[in-house]
Design a protein around this motif. Structure first.
Motif, PDB file in Angstrom:
ATOM      1  N   SER A 281      47.989  42.399  26.886  1.00  0.00           N
ATOM      2  CA  SER A 281      48.186  42.564  27.961  1.00  0.00           C
ATOM      3  C   SER A 281      48.446  41.710  28.491  1.00  0.00           C
ATOM      4  O   SER A 281      49.300  40.627  29.319  1.00  0.00           O
ATOM      5  N   SER A 282      46.880  40.829  28.047  1.00  0.00           N
ATOM      6  CA  SER A 282      47.101  39.723  29.538  1.00  0.00           C
ATOM      7  C   SER A 282      48.648  37.927  29.144  1.00  0.00           C
ATOM      8  O   SER A 282      48.515  37.709  29.853  1.00  0.00           O
ATOM      9  N   TYR A 285      51.633  39.067  29.974  1.00  0.00           N
ATOM     10  CA  TYR A 285      51.550  38.543  30.830  1.00  0.00           C
ATOM     11  C   TYR A 285      51.437  37.609  31.592  1.00  0.00           C
ATOM     12  O   TYR A 285      52.336  37.113  32.798  1.00  0.00           O
ATOM     13  N   TRP A 298      56.984  44.814  25.501  1.00  0.00           N
ATOM     14  CA  TRP A 298      56.182  45.491  26.182  1.00  0.00           C
ATOM     15  C   TRP A 298      56.303  46.655  25.965  1.00  0.00           C
ATOM     16  O   TRP A 298      54.906  47.512  26.376  1.00  0.00           O
ATOM     17  N   HIS A 320      43.567  45.612  32.351  1.00  0.00           N
ATOM     18  CA  HIS A 320      44.359  44.874  31.599  1.00  0.00           C
ATOM     19  C   HIS A 320      45.447  46.191  30.662  1.00  0.00           C
ATOM     20  O   HIS A 320      46.474  46.343  31.170  1.00  0.00           O
ATOM     21  N   MET A 323      48.669  46.573  33.726  1.00  0.00           N
ATOM     22  CA  MET A 323      49.143  45.489  33.329  1.00  0.00           C
ATOM     23  C   MET A 323      49.916  45.971  32.006  1.00  0.00           C
ATOM     24  O   MET A 323      51.058  45.585  32.201  1.00  0.00           O
ATOM     25  N   CYS A 365      44.017  45.548  41.671  1.00  0.00           N
ATOM     26  CA  CYS A 365      44.520  46.685  41.134  1.00  0.00           C
ATOM     27  C   CYS A 365      46.100  46.812  41.914  1.00  0.00           C
ATOM     28  O   CYS A 365      47.167  47.072  41.247  1.00  0.00           O
ATOM     29  N   PHE A 368      47.870  43.648  41.540  1.00  0.00           N
ATOM     30  CA  PHE A 368      48.810  43.340  40.382  1.00  0.00           C
ATOM     31  C   PHE A 368      50.597  44.413  41.141  1.00  0.00           C
ATOM     32  O   PHE A 368      51.584  44.485  40.442  1.00  0.00           O
ATOM     33  N   GLU A 372      54.641  43.741  41.549  1.00  0.00           N
ATOM     34  CA  GLU A 372      55.525  44.232  40.816  1.00  0.00           C
ATOM     35  C   GLU A 372      56.569  44.315  42.164  1.00  0.00           C
ATOM     36  O   GLU A 372      57.663  44.386  41.864  1.00  0.00           O
ATOM     37  N   LEU A 406      47.587  34.828  39.191  1.00  0.00           N
ATOM     38  CA  LEU A 406      48.367  36.036  39.717  1.00  0.00           C
ATOM     39  C   LEU A 406      48.710  35.784  40.929  1.00  0.00           C
ATOM     40  O   LEU A 406      49.594  35.347  42.051  1.00  0.00           O
TER      41      LEU A 406
END
Length: 454
Positions: A281-282, A285, A298, A320, A323, A365, A368, A372, A406
């Protein structure tokens, strides 16, 4: 049995075979090997002693990130351990091990560390107490404690003590996370001189090169040592993750994706472990933030991460998993993760991680999610005030750098001039901490371009 007694670490059993098996599992744990074969072939013998329960349940709780709230088998195993501990005469050391694991299972992670420290004060060569406390300090973001805990017992780990070279690696990692980079690398290399297959010490040097942005040195080191660590059960994919980060730092995205496709993604589908979910995930991303087209990569991550949506054992893991659901555009899983975390955070309890959810976990969270959704100003408003608290979520400095990235990308994409200026300030900070970083230089050029257009 006598050997354990002579080491000052007596086990409450009359079975030599049970003592040998405990030794074998502990040795595999230090070597980053998975003792699955031993569990299947000798499981009943191992759990005939209380410390067998302790190491088996600890590996499940701490090693795999399982939760007694959701895993009925683990809850039953913990109850069996507690029952057995009350039915047998145990040493004080063994009693503290049981209490520490019980505290961890109920979410009282700092208390668990306190109990392991009590053991180490009297039994500095208790490797299980040292290993479990190191892993838990890491999850808490207690890097100074992680370093100092090993420093306090390190003089007792003389060369003739079995597995002492691995303790050098633990100490090196704590030094690295507290920015003693040169000392950390020296100690890790000493450990590797004793045992070149020590994947944890390789991992420490990989971190040193990452934190110092010494990209070419890092690439050369990983290539030179690959044959020594690629067989590690636990850390091989994670070391490949570090290797790929050097390529991302350089902007060589295809090289990074080749490592992902050949080593990280296959490992994720094979193991489904939380570490492999975090790495996948990291990495994806970070590439996403860099504007790299990821194709359908993904799509495979939620196959493993979706079942962790309601775990909420560690907030670091939750972010994660989030993500991966955002990357796969799985709105249902995203909503489910946030909703269940919000509900758990409302219930008064002693759980350390859930106590951090309202002030740190949920805002992160949500940042993020807002990013998006294209709401970059809102993402910055959520993330910037808590940036110095994010260490409380645990993980390494290198792992948490995705949160810093981010924030920088969100600020660069804001409409507000003030937030664009903030992005430049953040980049100047980063340039001081990681001189000559190719990624920082790229982002500084981008920030200058935004400013010139404005």
């Amino acid at each position: 049995m006598q050997a354990w007694q002579d080491a000052g670490l007596g086990l409450s059993t009359a079975s030599n075979e049970a003592c040998k098996l405990f030794d074998a599992v502990l040795t595999q744990l230090c070597r980053d090997e998975l003792p699955a074969f031993l569990y299947h072939s000798c499981g009943n013998l191992l759990i005939s002693i209380v410390m067998g329960h302790v190491i088996a349940n600890g590996l499940e709780l701490i090693g795999t990130g399982s939760s007694v709230r959701l895993n009925k088998d683990l809850a039953s195993a913990m109850n069996a351990m507690m029952s057995l501990s009350r039915s047998q005469p145990l040493t004080e050391r063994e009693k503290l091990h049981v209490l520490a694991l019980d505290a961890f299972a109920s979410g009282r992670l700092p208390k668990a560390c306190d109990l392991w420290e009590q053991i180490l004060h009297s039994h500095p060569t208790d490797l299980l107490a040292l290993k479990f406390s190191q892993d838990t300090y890491f999850s808490l973001g207690y890097h100074i404690q992680m370093r100092d805990s090993v420093a306090a017992v390190f003089p007792f780990w003389t060369p003739e003590v079995p597995l002492s070279s691995y303790v050098k690696g633990y100490y090196a990692f704590g030094l690295m996370e507290t920015n003693f980079f040169d000392r950390a690398e020296k100690l890790a290399r000493e450990a590797l001189d004793i045992n070149r297959t020590d994947a944890w010490s390789v991992h420490t040097i990989a971190h040193v090169n990452e934190m110092k942005a010494e990209v070419e040195k890092g690439l050369a080191f990983m290539k030179e040592t690959e044959d020594n660590w690629k067989g590690s059960d636990v850390l091989s994919a994670h070391n490949y993750w570090h290797w790929a980060l050097y390529f991302i730092e350089k902007g060589e995205y295809e090289a990074a994706l080749t490592i992902y496709d050949n080593h990280i993604a296959p490992r994720l589908l094979l193991s489904g472990s939380m570490l492999d979910i975090v790495d996948s995930s990291s990495m994806l991303y970070r590439l996403h933030l860099e504007g790299v087209k990821l194709g359908n990569r993904w799509d495979s991550v939620p196959k493993c991460s979706k079942k962790r949506t309601k775990d909420h054992l560690l907030l670091f893991n939750d972010v994660h998993v989030l993500m991966s659901s955002l990357g796969a555009k799985d709105q249902k899983t995203t909503d489910e993760l946030l909703t269940t975390l919000q509900e758990l955070a409302k219930v008064p309890c002693e759980n350390h991680e859930l106590s951090l959810a309202p002030s740190i976990g949920l805002p992160l969270c949500q940042a993020f999610v807002e990013f998006e959704n294209g709401n970059c100003d809102k993402a910055v408003d959520l993330l910037y005030p808590i940036r110095y608290q994010l260490i409380q979520l645990g993980g390494s400095n290198a792992q948490r750098d995705v949160f810093s990235q981010l924030l920088i990308h969100a600020a660069l994409n804001c409409k507000s001039q003030a937030k664009q200026n903030l992005a430049k300030c953040l980049l100047r900070e980063r340039d001081v901490m990681r001189p000559n970083s190719p990624m920082t230089e790229r982002l500084i050029r981008r920030a200058a371009a935004v400013h010139s257009v404005a």
